[in-house]
Design a protein around this motif. Structure first.
Motif, mmCIF file in Angstrom:
data_model
loop_
_atom_site.group_PDB
_atom_site.id
_atom_site.type_symbol
_atom_site.label_atom_id
_atom_site.label_comp_id
_atom_site.label_asym_id
_atom_site.label_seq_id
_atom_site.Cartn_x
_atom_site.Cartn_y
_atom_site.Cartn_z
ATOM 1 N N GLY A 205 -32.228 -4.814 2.080
ATOM 2 C CA GLY A 205 -33.290 -5.878 2.080
ATOM 3 C C GLY A 205 -32.820 -7.115 2.733
ATOM 4 N N MET A 206 -33.993 -7.840 2.871
ATOM 5 C CA MET A 206 -33.602 -9.262 3.499
ATOM 6 C C MET A 206 -34.688 -10.249 3.126
ATOM 7 S SD MET A 206 -34.036 -8.439 7.734
ATOM 8 C CE MET A 206 -35.592 -7.573 8.262
ATOM 9 N N LEU A 214 -32.205 -15.340 8.800
ATOM 10 C CA LEU A 214 -32.355 -14.245 8.070
ATOM 11 C C LEU A 214 -31.370 -13.744 7.173
ATOM 12 C CD1 LEU A 214 -34.004 -11.806 10.638
ATOM 13 C CD2 LEU A 214 -34.828 -12.191 8.541
ATOM 14 N N TRP A 215 -31.510 -13.587 6.150
ATOM 15 C CA TRP A 215 -30.430 -13.295 5.045
ATOM 16 C C TRP A 215 -30.651 -11.842 4.843
ATOM 17 C CZ3 TRP A 215 -26.549 -16.666 3.400
ATOM 18 C CH2 TRP A 215 -27.001 -17.963 3.500
ATOM 19 N N LEU A 216 -29.711 -11.075 5.081
ATOM 20 C CA LEU A 216 -29.372 -9.410 5.082
ATOM 21 C C LEU A 216 -28.588 -9.096 3.984
ATOM 22 C CD1 LEU A 216 -30.706 -6.713 6.156
ATOM 23 C CD2 LEU A 216 -28.408 -7.025 7.641
ATOM 24 N N ALA A 217 -28.865 -8.161 2.969
ATOM 25 C CA ALA A 217 -27.965 -7.468 1.935
ATOM 26 C C ALA A 217 -27.422 -6.334 2.636
ATOM 27 C CB ALA A 217 -28.703 -7.299 0.622
ATOM 28 N N THR A 245 -24.861 -3.972 -2.778
ATOM 29 C CA THR A 245 -25.707 -5.176 -2.640
ATOM 30 C C THR A 245 -27.143 -4.665 -2.027
ATOM 31 O OG1 THR A 245 -24.649 -6.055 -0.567
ATOM 32 C CG2 THR A 245 -24.453 -7.069 -2.778
ATOM 33 N N THR A 246 -28.305 -4.766 -2.627
ATOM 34 C CA THR A 246 -29.413 -4.072 -2.129
ATOM 35 C C THR A 246 -30.371 -4.994 -1.339
ATOM 36 O OG1 THR A 246 -30.547 -4.109 -4.249
ATOM 37 C CG2 THR A 246 -29.344 -2.166 -3.661
ATOM 38 N N SER A 247 -30.811 -6.137 -2.025
ATOM 39 C CA SER A 247 -31.790 -7.157 -1.410
ATOM 40 C C SER A 247 -31.517 -8.450 -2.012
ATOM 41 C CB SER A 247 -33.122 -6.607 -1.904
ATOM 42 O OG SER A 247 -34.103 -7.158 -1.188
ATOM 43 N N CYS A 248 -32.195 -9.351 -1.309
ATOM 44 C CA CYS A 248 -31.986 -10.935 -1.749
ATOM 45 C C CYS A 248 -33.481 -11.489 -1.563
ATOM 46 C CB CYS A 248 -31.012 -11.518 -0.725
ATOM 47 S SG CYS A 248 -31.056 -11.102 0.899
ATOM 48 N N CYS A 249 -33.467 -12.759 -2.311
ATOM 49 C CA CYS A 249 -34.423 -13.552 -2.328
ATOM 50 C C CYS A 249 -34.200 -14.879 -2.645
ATOM 51 C CB CYS A 249 -35.909 -12.937 -2.924
ATOM 52 S SG CYS A 249 -35.786 -13.481 -4.770
ATOM 53 N N PHE A 250 -35.110 -15.843 -2.150
ATOM 54 C CA PHE A 250 -34.794 -17.138 -2.881
ATOM 55 C C PHE A 250 -35.521 -17.446 -3.841
ATOM 56 C CE2 PHE A 250 -32.905 -17.723 1.454
ATOM 57 C CZ PHE A 250 -31.954 -18.374 1.223
ATOM 58 N N GLY A 251 -35.339 -18.433 -4.897
ATOM 59 C CA GLY A 251 -35.765 -18.694 -6.049
ATOM 60 C C GLY A 251 -35.407 -20.082 -6.622
ATOM 61 N N GLY A 252 -35.623 -20.255 -7.923
ATOM 62 C CA GLY A 252 -35.296 -21.551 -8.609
ATOM 63 C C GLY A 252 -36.304 -22.509 -8.400
ATOM 64 N N LYS A 253 -36.139 -23.562 -8.935
ATOM 65 C CA LYS A 253 -36.957 -24.795 -8.830
ATOM 66 C C LYS A 253 -37.435 -25.104 -7.473
ATOM 67 C CE LYS A 253 -34.769 -27.486 -12.378
ATOM 68 N NZ LYS A 253 -34.612 -26.385 -13.365
ATOM 69 N N ASP A 254 -36.501 -25.277 -6.506
ATOM 70 C CA ASP A 254 -36.847 -25.779 -5.324
ATOM 71 C C ASP A 254 -36.647 -24.614 -4.168
ATOM 72 O OD1 ASP A 254 -34.091 -25.878 -5.707
ATOM 73 O OD2 ASP A 254 -33.910 -27.783 -5.054
ATOM 74 N N TYR A 255 -36.351 -23.189 -4.694
ATOM 75 C CA TYR A 255 -36.147 -22.058 -3.834
ATOM 76 C C TYR A 255 -34.812 -22.358 -3.021
ATOM 77 C CZ TYR A 255 -40.587 -20.399 -4.526
ATOM 78 O OH TYR A 255 -41.880 -19.669 -5.012
ATOM 79 N N TYR A 259 -31.181 -15.069 -5.095
ATOM 80 C CA TYR A 259 -30.992 -13.949 -6.034
ATOM 81 C C TYR A 259 -30.628 -12.682 -5.384
ATOM 82 C CZ TYR A 259 -32.520 -16.909 -9.567
ATOM 83 O OH TYR A 259 -32.628 -18.203 -10.553
ATOM 84 N N VAL A 260 -29.722 -11.969 -5.957
ATOM 85 C CA VAL A 260 -29.230 -10.615 -5.018
ATOM 86 C C VAL A 260 -29.206 -9.511 -6.117
ATOM 87 C CG1 VAL A 260 -27.714 -9.689 -3.502
ATOM 88 C CG2 VAL A 260 -27.649 -11.941 -3.515
#
Length: 299
Positions: A205-206, A214-217, A245-255, A259-260
């Protein structure tokens, strides 16, 4: 350079944790365990995880603008009413391939749901080749098939200027790029963007950051890597304490948090003893870069 910190925020053994999506309003992380046929939601404030069993292998889940979620489930797109724990089918694909299932998916900047298929795994990352396809579910619930002959349809995202679509077919061991038309959702002119290095494992995932990188797991590679689409070069590696490690995304208050997700399917007791957090979800802080809020399905 800020100091990078990695912590396991969801210490549970997901067989195949996948498809993380940050829900800004709720402060929750949405994800799936493909193998266990579950959609899950982790509350960052309380640390509590809620689970809905959806009765089939679920490759990905995305939020829907009008509420609830859309699933790429088995070989069909479906609605999920979280409160009622009710799944309602929309439309099926790959009807001639009884052994197929959906895998990764994501909503494009215009609110369409792109998701791809693969054959069921014989063993982790071992599949019958060329059985999958890439599809789009449009807001009117029509489906477009972009191409077939896919091994393991996986990570996908779009450039911040909406001109490019990035895509992973895992067993090609590369990331591809297409020209993307936001008005129609069509893609064309496929070419290779990045080829995996020997020790990087299998591309999974990316996600894209606000700088267009790009961020790639890397499955079996125990890392996420940052790739510059302009040069096709890896510019950063972040190593995690688990291999799958399978995938990742940005999150939190200000991205600004990443999270992986990870998997533990196929790991024996000895391997699990060395990596007790396998299958957990990790939060990476201090990357010094932010993500882009995810899009919701328009239909």
């Amino acid at each position: 350079m800020s100091s990078i910190k990695i912590e396991c925020v969801v210490d549970e053994r997901n067989k195949i944790g996948e498809s993380p999506v940050w829900e800004e309003k709720e402060g929750t992380l949405l994800y799936v365990d493909i193998q266990e046929k579950q959609v899950k939601r982790w509350d960052a404030a309380s640390g509590h995880v809620q689970t809905v069993n959806v009765g089939a292998h679920v490759g990905s889940v995305v939020p829907r603008k009008s509420g609830g979620y859309i699933l790429a489930l088995g070989t069909r797109f479906a609605f999920l009413d979280w409160e009622k724990k009710k799944v309602t089918d929309i439309i099926s694909v790959d009807q001639d391939k009884a052994n197929n299932r959906f895998n990764d998916g994501k909503v494009d900047p215009a609110g369409r749901f792109f998701a791809g298929t693969m054959s069921m795994e014989i063993r982790p990352a071992e599949v019958e080749r060329h059985q999958g396809s890439l599809y789009t579910l449009h807001a009117d619930h029509s489906v477009v098939k972009h191409f077939d002959q896919v091994d393991i349809s996986n990570g996908l995202d779009w450039s911040p200027d909406h001109k490019h679509f990035y895509y992973v077919d895992s067993l090609s061991y590369r990331v591809d790029v297409f020209d993307y038309d936001i008005n129609s959702g069509s893609i064309c002119n496929r070419r290779v963007l990045y080829k995996m290095e020997e020790d990087e494992g299998i591309p999974d995932g990316m996600t894209i950051d606000s700088e267009g990188k790009l961020w790639l797991a890397c499955y079996n590679g125990g890392r996420v890597i940052r790739i510059d689409p302009e040069t096709g070069k890896r510019i950063q590696t972040v190593t995690l304490p688990v291999d799958k490690t399978t995938s990742c995304c940005f999150g939190g208050k200000d991205y600004s948090e990443m999270y992986v997700t990870s998997a533990c399917l196929g790991m024996d007791d000895k391997w699990m003893a060395k990596q007790p957090q396998a299958g957990g979800i990790f939060k990476i802080t201090g990357l010094g870069v932010k993500g882009i809020p995810p899009y919701a399905f328009a239909g």
